[in-house]
Design an enzyme around this catalytic site. Structure first.
Site, PDB file in Angstrom:
ATOM      1  N   ASN A 186      -0.966  14.986   5.474  1.00  0.00           N
ATOM      2  CA  ASN A 186      -1.433  15.714   6.655  1.00  0.00           C
ATOM      3  C   ASN A 186      -0.448  15.672   7.817  1.00  0.00           C
ATOM      4  OD1 ASN A 186      -3.903  16.269   5.268  1.00  0.00           O
ATOM      5  ND2 ASN A 186      -4.600  14.201   5.798  1.00  0.00           N
ATOM      6  N   ARG A 187       0.795  15.423   7.491  1.00  0.00           N
ATOM      7  CA  ARG A 187       1.866  15.370   8.488  1.00  0.00           C
ATOM      8  C   ARG A 187       1.661  14.275   9.531  1.00  0.00           C
ATOM      9  NH1 ARG A 187       3.692  17.734   4.808  1.00  0.00           N
ATOM     10  NH2 ARG A 187       4.975  19.599   4.855  1.00  0.00           N
TER      11      ARG A 187
END
Length: 221
Positions: A186-187
């Site tokens: 999810n970065r």
């Protein structure tokens, strides 16, 4: 195109007390990973005094408490840019491990003795290549380059000592910051950055000094 990185968390408590020791940990793990070709390859970014940047991939040849060392032609584009503006950045892109190391600092030339000692370890052909190529200059053709190399090969056959080109030598990057980047899902990546603090009033421009300490800060991804 995108990929989800699934790795373990990198926390401040995981880090070594100073950044070169932490770099050494990661570098050894990188060298042992067969998926990473040329783990010592790094992107070197320089800029002109008016801020026009340029980047290229160069091989790291040595690192220690004083900094990170590579060798180049001082008359090349990067050599001339560093002579005018010594601010420099290094990026180690270790994609298969979802890791990066980003170094910012100041470039200083190595001593001539250090340059000569390294030059003597290079393969004979690479020594000749340092003379044959006037790095970053415009040439008419590849044949021109090969002709120059063949002339040098005749002058300095295998087994004969090749002198070190006067415009060729080492660059040591004395770091001000070293960031360790670990990718996550999810970065939400981990970015932990060591920042140099000189308790005796500032760096002397040539490397480590006795008043140096490091603080660690976490950056938002």
């Amino acid at each position: 195109m995108r990929e989800q990185y699934r790795t373990t968390e990198l926390s401040v408590s995981d880090l070594a007390p100073e950044p070169i020791a932490q770099f050494s940990r990661w570098f050894k793990e990188t060298v042992e990973n067969p998926a990473i070709h040329e783990p010592n390859a790094m992107v070197v970014s320089t800029a002109t005094p008016d801020g026009r940047p340029s980047s290229r991939t160069v091989l790291l040849k040595h690192y220690d408490a004083a900094g990170f060392v590579f060798f180049t032609n001082y008359s090349s584009r990067k050599g001339e840019e560093l002579a005018a503006n010594p601010q420099i950045s290094l990026l180690f892109p270790w994609h298969p491990l979802a890791r990066q190391v980003i170094v910012t600092g100041r470039a200083v030339r190595t001593g001539r003795d250090e340059t000569v000692a390294y030059f003597r370890t290079r393969p004979h052909g690479s020594q000749l290549g340092a003379w044959a190529s006037h790095q970053s200059s415009v040439i008419a053709s590849r044949e021109e380059l090969l002709t120059r190399y063949e002339e040098l090969e005749t002058r300095y056959p295998e087994g004969e000592q090749v002198p070190v080109p006067p415009e060729w030598g080492g660059i040591r990057v004395v770091p001000d910051t070293i960031e360790f980047w670990q990718g996550h899902e999810n970065r939400l990546h981990d970015r932990l950055r060591y920042v140099r603090e000189d308790t005796d009033g500032g760096a002397n421009g040539g490397g480590h000094n006795g008043g140096e300490t490091w603080r660690v800060e976490r950056l938002a991804p």
